[in-house]
Write a protein that holds these residues in place. Structure first.
Motif, short mmCIF file in Angstrom:
data_model
loop_
_atom_site.label_atom_id
_atom_site.label_comp_id
_atom_site.label_asym_id
_atom_site.label_seq_id
_atom_site.Cartn_x
_atom_site.Cartn_y
_atom_site.Cartn_z
N ASN A 249 21.72 1.10 -7.61
CA ASN A 249 22.69 0.18 -8.21
C ASN A 249 22.58 -1.25 -7.66
O ASN A 249 23.50 -2.04 -7.81
N SER A 250 21.44 -1.55 -7.03
CA SER A 250 21.20 -2.92 -6.59
C SER A 250 20.19 -3.54 -7.55
O SER A 250 20.28 -3.31 -8.75
N PHE A 251 19.24 -4.29 -7.04
CA PHE A 251 18.18 -4.85 -7.88
C PHE A 251 16.84 -4.47 -7.24
O PHE A 251 16.75 -4.25 -6.02
N PRO A 252 15.78 -4.37 -8.06
CA PRO A 252 14.48 -3.99 -7.49
C PRO A 252 13.83 -5.17 -6.77
O PRO A 252 14.04 -6.32 -7.15
N LEU A 253 13.06 -4.88 -5.75
CA LEU A 253 12.31 -5.89 -5.02
C LEU A 253 10.82 -5.69 -5.23
O LEU A 253 10.35 -4.55 -5.36
N LYS A 254 10.09 -6.78 -5.22
CA LYS A 254 8.64 -6.66 -5.33
C LYS A 254 8.11 -6.05 -4.03
O LYS A 254 8.42 -6.50 -2.93
N CYS A 255 7.31 -5.00 -4.18
CA CYS A 255 6.77 -4.28 -3.02
C CYS A 255 5.25 -4.17 -3.16
O CYS A 255 4.70 -4.21 -4.26
N ARG A 256 4.59 -4.02 -2.02
CA ARG A 256 3.14 -3.79 -2.00
C ARG A 256 2.90 -2.34 -1.57
O ARG A 256 3.46 -1.87 -0.58
N PHE A 257 2.05 -1.64 -2.35
CA PHE A 257 1.79 -0.23 -2.10
C PHE A 257 0.30 0.03 -1.90
O PHE A 257 -0.55 -0.72 -2.39
N LYS A 258 0.02 1.11 -1.21
CA LYS A 258 -1.36 1.62 -1.13
C LYS A 258 -1.30 3.15 -1.13
O LYS A 258 -0.29 3.75 -0.75
N ILE A 273 1.78 7.71 -0.77
CA ILE A 273 1.98 6.31 -1.17
C ILE A 273 2.87 5.63 -0.14
O ILE A 273 4.01 6.07 0.09
N ASN A 274 2.35 4.59 0.48
CA ASN A 274 3.12 3.81 1.46
C ASN A 274 3.32 2.39 0.93
O ASN A 274 2.41 1.82 0.31
N GLY A 275 4.52 1.84 1.17
CA GLY A 275 4.79 0.50 0.69
C GLY A 275 5.84 -0.21 1.51
O GLY A 275 6.53 0.40 2.32
N ASN A 276 5.97 -1.49 1.28
CA ASN A 276 7.02 -2.30 1.91
C ASN A 276 7.32 -3.50 1.00
O ASN A 276 6.46 -3.94 0.22
N ASN A 277 8.55 -4.00 1.11
CA ASN A 277 8.92 -5.12 0.25
C ASN A 277 8.26 -6.40 0.73
O ASN A 277 8.14 -6.65 1.93
N ILE A 278 7.80 -7.20 -0.22
CA ILE A 278 7.17 -8.49 0.10
C ILE A 278 7.99 -9.63 -0.49
O ILE A 278 7.60 -10.79 -0.40
N GLY A 302 12.09 -3.31 4.12
CA GLY A 302 12.15 -1.90 3.73
C GLY A 302 10.78 -1.25 3.79
O GLY A 302 9.77 -1.87 3.44
N GLU A 303 10.75 -0.02 4.25
CA GLU A 303 9.51 0.76 4.29
C GLU A 303 9.67 1.98 3.38
O GLU A 303 10.70 2.67 3.42
N ILE A 304 8.67 2.23 2.56
CA ILE A 304 8.71 3.32 1.59
C ILE A 304 7.54 4.26 1.85
O ILE A 304 6.41 3.81 2.03
N GLU A 305 7.83 5.55 1.87
CA GLU A 305 6.76 6.56 1.94
C GLU A 305 7.07 7.66 0.94
O GLU A 305 8.16 8.23 0.94
N ILE A 306 6.12 7.91 0.04
CA ILE A 306 6.28 8.97 -0.96
C ILE A 306 5.07 9.90 -0.86
O ILE A 306 3.93 9.45 -0.97
N LYS A 307 5.33 11.18 -0.62
CA LYS A 307 4.25 12.17 -0.56
C LYS A 307 4.40 13.14 -1.75
O LYS A 307 5.37 13.90 -1.81
N TYR A 308 3.45 13.07 -2.67
CA TYR A 308 3.43 13.97 -3.81
C TYR A 308 2.44 15.11 -3.54
O TYR A 308 1.29 14.85 -3.16
N ILE A 324 12.94 6.18 2.57
CA ILE A 324 13.11 4.73 2.49
C ILE A 324 13.91 4.31 3.72
O ILE A 324 15.04 4.77 3.92
N THR A 325 13.32 3.46 4.53
CA THR A 325 13.96 2.99 5.75
C THR A 325 14.20 1.48 5.64
O THR A 325 13.28 0.72 5.32
N LEU A 326 15.45 1.07 5.87
CA LEU A 326 15.79 -0.35 5.83
C LEU A 326 16.03 -0.85 7.25
O LEU A 326 16.73 -0.20 8.04
N TRP A 327 15.44 -2.01 7.56
CA TRP A 327 15.58 -2.62 8.88
C TRP A 327 16.29 -3.96 8.74
O TRP A 327 15.98 -4.75 7.85
N HIS A 328 17.25 -4.18 9.64
CA HIS A 328 18.02 -5.43 9.62
C HIS A 328 18.16 -5.94 11.05
O HIS A 328 18.62 -5.22 11.94
#
Length: 363
Positions: A249-258, A273-278, A302-308, A324-328
């Motif tokens: 319910n927020s807004f999407p952020l541009k992220c880089r994935f590999k 799939i690992n990613g983080n917001n840029i 933010g750090e994203i990890e998805i294992k399919y 999804i881990t958020l750091w502040h």
């Protein structure tokens, strides 16, 4: 300078396949090499009839063929670049865990089912339904939770439009959803009385009739983001950028994935799939879901990890594990974990020659 070419003398029992197997390469690769360098009269056709010797690739070429063949075999273990009807199991067990600074951890368990129906444009209608909710190991019995579940149940199953490339693109039969709630609203009001309930019904209905808002509510959840990925995620060779919701319910952020792959299991392959917001975003902006005019120095990362996990033979989605881990300000603010596991199909009863049911014994 002449190039020395090795040859293999064909024996009576030889086939192109058997000679290629001795070299550890495919029959097609051996045939292609031979036909490239041999005289016209010695071209290999469908078999080795009339062929007395085969030109053998040098060691470095054989290594190249083996590497290419290995990559092809590994690629063949992955799901198709297009969504197929067999991609999903009939239902999944889902566990979501929410950890947040200065708050108690929350764990939610439920089941979700997915049924795909093909559309004329070669896309799909994905019919989804969630049920069997548990909150911290118990059935939710607080009024708001029960109200929420009852309202969602009244419009279920919820259907999305999903193109062949994957990822939710819209709601299917939005007007039908609204009509279902309108037809059941009176019964719900008889069950849930009082000002709190009436206020909730009004908010739910207002959200329901706003198709764009409703689609965003569903699309921004972690469940539907990972359950309906872009199918080419499974075959990415290079890093890429795209928008991703770090918070519902927020807004999407541009992220880089590999993407990385684990093919070591005999039956399954794991796509990691690992990613983080840029894209810069402040803590308050993300939590409130609103971009501010003034640029804040308090950036959130933010750090994203998805294992399919998908089955090598059937290409079916077996498991998903997401974090999804958020750091502040250098501290971990929150961690959202979602695990999704395909339910085992119950075995159907067999019938003996008298037509009576006969069940297999289970351990």
């Amino acid at each position: 300078m002449s190039i020395s070419i090795s040859t293999y003398q064909v024996k009576k029992e030889d086939t192109l396949q058997s000679v290629a197997e001795k070299l550890g390469i495919s029959a097609e690769a051996l045939k292609r090499y031979h036909n490239t360098y041999c005289e016209l009269k010695n071209l290999i056709g469908n078999d080795l009839k009339g062929i007395q010797e085969i030109l053998i690739p040098p060691k470095e070429k054989i290594s190249e063929y083996k590497e290419t063949q290995k990559n092809i075999e590994l690629s063949n273990n992955l799901p198709s670049i297009y969504l197929t009807k067999g991609f999903y199991a009939s239902s999944y067990e889902v566990t979501e865990r929410f950890e947040q600074l200065d708050k108690e951890d929350l764990e939610i368990n439920y089941s979700t089912s997915v049924v795909l129906r093909e559309t004329p444009d070669k896309g799909f209608v994905a019919e989804t339904k969630t049920s069997e909710f548990m909150k911290n190991g118990e059935s939710p019995d607080d009024k708001i939770s029960m109200l929420s579940l009852a309202c969602i149940e009244s419009v279920s199953p919820i259907s999305f439009l999903v193109p062949a490339q994957g990822k939710i693109k819209g709601l299917y039969d939005h007007k039908g959803m609204v009509k279902k709630f309108e037809n059941k609203k009176t019964d719900l009001e008889d069950l849930f009385i009082g000002e709190v309930s009436q206020s909730y019904f009004k908010k739910f209905y207002a959200s329901l009739v706003d198709e764009a808002f409703l689609l965003k509510q569903f699309s921004s959840t972690l469940l539907y983001q990972v359950l309906f990925p872009e199918m080419d995620w499974f075959r990415r060779k290079q890093e890429w950028e795209e928008k991703f919701y770090l918070t519902a319910n927020s807004f999407p952020l541009k992220c880089r994935f590999k993407t990385e792959y684990n093919h070591n299991n005999a039956d399954d392959v794991e796509t990691i799939i690992n990613g983080n917001n840029i894209e810069d975003c402040s803590f308050q902006e993300l939590i409130r879901g609103v971009k501010f005019d003034e640029v804040s120095e308090e950036k959130i990362s933010g750090e994203i990890e998805i294992k399919y996990t998908t089955h090598k033979a059937t290409k079916q989605l077996v498991r998903v594990h997401t974090e999804i881990t958020l750091w502040h300000e250098g501290e971990q603010y929150s961690k959202h974990t979602l695990s999704l596991v395909a339910k085992q199909e119950k075995e159907k009863p067999k019938r003996n020659f008298n037509g009576n049911r006969k069940w297999r014994k289970t351990k």
